[in-house]
Motif scaffolding. Structure first.
Motif, short mmCIF file in Angstrom:
data_model
loop_
_atom_site.label_atom_id
_atom_site.label_comp_id
_atom_site.label_asym_id
_atom_site.label_seq_id
_atom_site.Cartn_x
_atom_site.Cartn_y
_atom_site.Cartn_z
N THR A 140 5.07 -1.00 2.21
CA THR A 140 4.59 0.01 2.15
C THR A 140 6.10 0.08 1.06
N THR A 141 5.05 1.15 -0.13
CA THR A 141 6.02 1.82 -0.77
C THR A 141 5.58 3.08 -2.03
N PRO A 142 6.17 4.01 -2.10
CA PRO A 142 5.54 5.10 -2.38
C PRO A 142 4.47 5.33 -3.80
N ILE B 263 1.03 -1.28 0.11
CA ILE B 263 -0.38 0.57 0.00
C ILE B 263 1.10 1.42 0.24
N ARG B 264 0.22 2.38 -0.08
CA ARG B 264 1.09 3.70 -0.22
C ARG B 264 0.21 4.26 0.88
N ASP B 265 0.37 6.05 1.11
CA ASP B 265 -0.19 6.73 2.37
C ASP B 265 -0.48 6.12 3.38
N ALA B 266 0.26 5.46 3.94
CA ALA B 266 0.16 4.76 5.34
C ALA B 266 -0.61 5.39 6.46
N GLY B 267 0.33 6.75 6.16
CA GLY B 267 0.12 7.56 7.20
C GLY B 267 -1.53 8.18 7.13
#
Length: 159
Positions: A113-115, A95-99
């Motif tokens: 995660t990855t951007p 996923i991305r946007d983990a925050g």
């Protein structure tokens, strides 16, 4: 006790434990529901379509080929899951946007995660049997997930 521990106490012979390869994201750590599947590789067009169409209360299980190069879900797709009241999402990928996702009332388990955003070709399959994490994920099976692990059953289990 947690959901999966209670299920193992009552129905140990009816569940399979997924390998503990997933990280948790989102504010919902415990969820259960019927499985709907998508098989894609670094392309989330079918993921979005499934999130928009599977029934409320379902768990979307995504076989992403264990790729950690491109994200199959970000905060926009997590918002679709939230707004449609899906039980949760399990991703054999990233996923991305983990925050942002961690601030949302959603339950997501993924490898990491990855951007990088996903590719947008629309390739893949939906509603097919999958196999990863030492588990068969069949459409209509049931998933039970919490901090202790992820269980899969051929049927809905009552506590």
């Amino acid at each position: 006790m947690g959901l999966t521990a209670d299920i193992c106490d009552e129905h140990k012979d009816k569940v399979v434990l997924a390998d503990p390869i997933f990280q948790h994201y989102g504010q919902i750590t415990t969820f259960s529901g019927p499985v709907h599947t998508v098989n894609v590789f670094e392309d989330n067009v079918l993921v979005k379509r499934a999130l928009e169409t599977i029934p409320e209360g379902s768990v979307l299980v995504i076989e992403g080929g264990a790729s950690q190069r491109y994200a199959l879900m970000g905060d926009n797709l997590a918002a679709i899951a939230q707004n449609r009241n899906l039980a949760g999402v399990i991703i054999h990928g990233s996923i991305r946007d983990a925050g942002e996702i961690n601030e949302m009332p959603v339950g997501v388990y993924a490898l990491g995660t990855t951007p990088f955003p996903s590719i947008k070709k629309g390739e893949g399959e939906k509603d097919i049997p999958l196999r990863f994490a030492n588990v068969a994920w069949e459409p209509g099976f049931w998933v039970y997930a919490d901090e202790d692990g992820i269980l899969v059953s051929e049927t809905e289990l009552q506590l």
